[in-house]
Design a protein around this motif. Structure first.
Motif, mmCIF file in Angstrom:
data_model
loop_
_atom_site.group_PDB
_atom_site.id
_atom_site.type_symbol
_atom_site.label_atom_id
_atom_site.label_comp_id
_atom_site.label_asym_id
_atom_site.label_seq_id
_atom_site.Cartn_x
_atom_site.Cartn_y
_atom_site.Cartn_z
ATOM 1 N N ILE A 195 36.286 45.618 36.613
ATOM 2 C CA ILE A 195 36.014 44.652 37.682
ATOM 3 C C ILE A 195 36.927 44.884 38.883
ATOM 4 C CG2 ILE A 195 36.045 42.198 38.277
ATOM 5 C CD1 ILE A 195 35.395 41.585 35.366
ATOM 6 N N TYR A 196 38.189 45.227 38.600
ATOM 7 C CA TYR A 196 39.173 45.401 39.665
ATOM 8 C C TYR A 196 39.750 46.826 39.629
ATOM 9 C CZ TYR A 196 38.940 40.314 39.109
ATOM 10 O OH TYR A 196 38.494 39.022 38.992
ATOM 11 N N PRO A 197 38.947 47.831 39.930
ATOM 12 C CA PRO A 197 39.399 49.219 39.810
ATOM 13 C C PRO A 197 40.542 49.587 40.745
ATOM 14 C CG PRO A 197 37.316 49.118 40.994
ATOM 15 C CD PRO A 197 37.572 47.754 40.464
ATOM 16 N N ASN A 198 40.711 48.852 41.835
ATOM 17 C CA ASN A 198 41.757 49.182 42.804
ATOM 18 C C ASN A 198 43.060 48.423 42.551
ATOM 19 O OD1 ASN A 198 40.003 50.926 44.229
ATOM 20 N ND2 ASN A 198 39.112 49.176 45.324
ATOM 21 N N TRP A 199 43.044 47.542 41.571
ATOM 22 C CA TRP A 199 44.271 46.821 41.247
ATOM 23 C C TRP A 199 45.154 47.691 40.353
ATOM 24 C CZ3 TRP A 199 43.895 40.897 40.037
ATOM 25 C CH2 TRP A 199 43.306 40.241 41.119
ATOM 26 N N PRO A 200 46.479 47.539 40.430
ATOM 27 C CA PRO A 200 47.346 48.235 39.469
ATOM 28 C C PRO A 200 47.088 47.699 38.068
ATOM 29 C CG PRO A 200 48.618 46.665 40.767
ATOM 30 C CD PRO A 200 47.257 46.745 41.400
ATOM 31 N N LYS A 201 47.214 48.548 37.079
ATOM 32 C CA LYS A 201 46.943 48.107 35.700
ATOM 33 C C LYS A 201 47.914 47.026 35.251
ATOM 34 C CE LYS A 201 44.474 52.099 33.858
ATOM 35 N NZ LYS A 201 44.423 53.122 32.795
ATOM 36 N N ILE A 202 49.135 47.051 35.779
ATOM 37 C CA ILE A 202 50.136 46.044 35.419
ATOM 38 C C ILE A 202 50.660 45.389 36.687
ATOM 39 C CG2 ILE A 202 52.359 45.601 34.321
ATOM 40 C CD1 ILE A 202 51.859 47.959 32.507
ATOM 41 N N ARG A 203 50.636 44.056 36.723
ATOM 42 C CA ARG A 203 51.177 43.291 37.831
ATOM 43 C C ARG A 203 52.315 42.438 37.317
ATOM 44 N NH1 ARG A 203 46.366 43.387 36.554
ATOM 45 N NH2 ARG A 203 46.127 41.170 36.131
ATOM 46 N N SER A 204 53.513 42.697 37.810
ATOM 47 C CA SER A 204 54.709 42.109 37.219
ATOM 48 C C SER A 204 55.406 41.130 38.149
ATOM 49 C CB SER A 204 55.694 43.225 36.838
ATOM 50 O OG SER A 204 56.863 42.683 36.279
ATOM 51 N N MET A 205 55.993 40.087 37.567
ATOM 52 C CA MET A 205 56.861 39.178 38.311
ATOM 53 C C MET A 205 58.182 39.869 38.597
ATOM 54 S SD MET A 205 56.192 35.807 35.917
ATOM 55 C CE MET A 205 57.473 34.812 36.699
ATOM 56 N N SER A 206 58.890 39.371 39.571
ATOM 57 C CA SER A 206 60.232 39.897 39.843
ATOM 58 C C SER A 206 61.201 39.406 38.770
ATOM 59 C CB SER A 206 60.712 39.433 41.217
ATOM 60 O OG SER A 206 60.932 38.031 41.210
ATOM 61 N N VAL A 207 62.324 40.069 38.663
ATOM 62 C CA VAL A 207 63.335 39.648 37.696
ATOM 63 C C VAL A 207 63.802 38.227 37.995
ATOM 64 C CG1 VAL A 207 65.694 40.046 36.880
ATOM 65 C CG2 VAL A 207 64.128 41.981 37.159
ATOM 66 N N ASP A 208 64.060 37.929 39.256
ATOM 67 C CA ASP A 208 64.553 36.593 39.619
ATOM 68 C C ASP A 208 63.538 35.508 39.258
ATOM 69 O OD1 ASP A 208 66.974 37.490 40.591
ATOM 70 O OD2 ASP A 208 66.233 37.740 42.638
ATOM 71 N N ALA A 209 62.254 35.793 39.495
ATOM 72 C CA ALA A 209 61.216 34.801 39.180
ATOM 73 C C ALA A 209 61.148 34.536 37.678
ATOM 74 C CB ALA A 209 59.862 35.276 39.697
ATOM 75 N N THR A 210 61.233 35.586 36.862
ATOM 76 C CA THR A 210 61.172 35.394 35.405
ATOM 77 C C THR A 210 62.376 34.621 34.897
ATOM 78 O OG1 THR A 210 62.266 37.526 34.986
ATOM 79 C CG2 THR A 210 59.881 37.541 35.100
ATOM 80 N N ILE A 211 63.555 34.968 35.379
ATOM 81 C CA ILE A 211 64.777 34.288 34.928
ATOM 82 C C ILE A 211 64.752 32.822 35.357
ATOM 83 C CG2 ILE A 211 67.279 34.176 35.151
ATOM 84 C CD1 ILE A 211 66.330 36.507 33.438
ATOM 85 N N ASN A 212 64.325 32.558 36.596
ATOM 86 C CA ASN A 212 64.286 31.175 37.084
ATOM 87 C C ASN A 212 63.306 30.329 36.274
ATOM 88 O OD1 ASN A 212 66.157 31.731 39.064
ATOM 89 N ND2 ASN A 212 64.628 32.103 40.667
ATOM 90 N N GLU A 213 62.151 30.897 35.910
ATOM 91 C CA GLU A 213 61.171 30.135 35.129
ATOM 92 C C GLU A 213 61.738 29.755 33.765
ATOM 93 O OE1 GLU A 213 56.805 30.773 33.035
ATOM 94 O OE2 GLU A 213 57.191 31.722 34.978
ATOM 95 N N ILE A 214 62.401 30.694 33.129
ATOM 96 C CA ILE A 214 62.995 30.404 31.819
ATOM 97 C C ILE A 214 64.074 29.337 31.942
ATOM 98 C CG2 ILE A 214 64.348 31.368 29.923
ATOM 99 C CD1 ILE A 214 62.939 34.051 30.523
ATOM 100 N N CYS A 215 64.917 29.432 32.964
ATOM 101 C CA CYS A 215 65.993 28.463 33.145
ATOM 102 C C CYS A 215 65.446 27.057 33.351
ATOM 103 C CB CYS A 215 66.869 28.876 34.327
ATOM 104 S SG CYS A 215 67.894 30.333 34.011
ATOM 105 N N VAL A 216 64.364 26.938 34.120
ATOM 106 C CA VAL A 216 63.745 25.627 34.352
ATOM 107 C C VAL A 216 63.242 25.040 33.042
ATOM 108 C CG1 VAL A 216 61.766 24.460 35.384
ATOM 109 C CG2 VAL A 216 63.135 26.027 36.762
ATOM 110 N N ASN A 217 62.613 25.873 32.209
ATOM 111 C CA ASN A 217 62.088 25.373 30.936
ATOM 112 C C ASN A 217 63.201 25.006 29.962
ATOM 113 O OD1 ASN A 217 58.929 25.625 30.503
ATOM 114 N ND2 ASN A 217 59.549 27.234 31.937
ATOM 115 N N ILE A 218 64.285 25.756 29.980
ATOM 116 C CA ILE A 218 65.421 25.415 29.118
ATOM 117 C C ILE A 218 66.039 24.099 29.556
ATOM 118 C CG2 ILE A 218 67.757 26.110 28.457
ATOM 119 C CD1 ILE A 218 66.773 29.016 28.491
#
Length: 323
Positions: A37-60
């Motif tokens: 469906i999305y042949p021009n998209w990268p196979k993997i789309r990743s969050m930044s390190v800061d975004a992942t760490i901040n999300e975990i901290c908020v949930n903790i």
């Protein structure tokens, strides 16, 4: 609150997605459809390190009971070493919890594992699915037994827990295909844990389209609305499950003779013992250092344990239908 009562382990284990997509395009998986469906998209789309760490901290902050994080990316080790080093440094500083994740054998390197080992990584879940080249061809999976076994060896050499993902209940899989899978499973250094998945042919996937285009009847069991971790109560499945516990000689004896009545009795006796031991075996491989979390896991899996025993008797719960 009701969610935690249904699944007590979720109170202490936070499940997180750091990236979307997968390097693979397996025919049974939704990614095979998305790549079309999305042949021009990268196979993997990743969050930044800061975004992942901040999300975990908020949930903790909202749930201080969290003691470990389970990353359910299709392939966490697809991140490059620079991303992982940055992640590890910020994880150690701001999170400092246990970490577990999924990955693909081709992306396992000792350098990446050592980075994550330094921040309290407990176990790594690696996809095998099948040891048969024919079946992996049907799944559109790149497959090399040597690469898979090398990845398992690297994980075990660092004293990390190893979980092997395996697909059961494939109607096109013959005994010779199961034999190829057993040859690989029996070469893995113990202990390891087999995470079982029952094959489901979901509409829209490449495997579903393959069946439709070739007039292949999709088995009735695919209509079952059932947890895909519940496998069929069949002796060949029991042999595969037991391969994580028994010596290779016994496994291959059971495999060669599983249709004989006397061996069926022996096989089910072994399986009964496995049902009793399995929770302790799973915790040995993938359990937390925190005993409170281990108890929560055991409680949340009580119904699954009951189905194992029913499966031994050939009386597993009838699946619910989607209709």
């Amino acid at each position: 609150r009701q969610y935690f009562e249904i699944l007590p382990s979720s109170r202490t284990c936070y499940t997180q997605i750091f990236s979307r997509g997968c390097p693979y395009s397996c025919s049974y998986c939704c990614n095979s459809k998305f790549h079309g469906i999305y042949p021009n998209w990268p196979k993997i789309r990743s969050m930044s390190v800061d975004a992942t760490i901040n999300e975990i901290c908020v949930n903790i902050e909202h749930n201080p009971s969290i003691i470990k994080v389970f990353v359910i990316d299709d392939c966490f080790l697809a991140h490059d070493t620079g991303w992982l080093k940055d992640f590890a440094a910020k994880w150690r500083e701001k999170v400092n919890k246990e970490l577990n994740f999924f990955t693909i054998p081709e992306y396992v390197t000792r350098e990446k594992l050592e980075i994550l080992k330094s921040i309290n990584m407990r176990y790594c879940s690696v996809g095998l699915q099948s040891g048969s080249r024919k079946i992996n061809g049907l799944y559109n999976r790149k497959f090399s037994p040597e690469t898979f076994l090398r990845a398992c060896g690297s994980i075990r050499s660092l004293d990390m827990g190893l979980v092997v993902n395996l697909i059961f209940d494939n109607p096109w899989e013959k005994d010779e295909d199961v034999y190829e899978t057993l040859k690989i499973l029996t070469r893995i250094e113990k202990p390891f844990y087999i995470m079982q998945y029952s094959l489901k042919i979901y509409p829209g996937t490449k495997l579903f389209e393959h069946c439709r285009d070739n007039n292949i009847t999709i088995p009735d069991f695919n209509k079952w609305f059932v947890n895909y971790n519940t496998i069929r109560a069949e002796d060949i499945n029991r042999v595969l499950v037991l391969s994580q516990m028994l010596p290779p000689g016994i496994i291959f004896y059971l495999f060669r003779n599983y249709r004989e009545r006397a061996v069926k009795i022996l096989l089910r006796a072994f399986y009964l013992l496995a049902c009793i031991i399995m929770p302790f075996h799973a915790l040995r491989v993938s359990g937390s250092k925190n005993m409170k979390h281990n108890v929560a896991i055991a409680l949340s899996h009580s119904r699954l344990a009951l189905n194992w025993v029913k499966g031994l008797l050939g009386r597993a719960d009838a699946p619910e239908t989607s209709g």
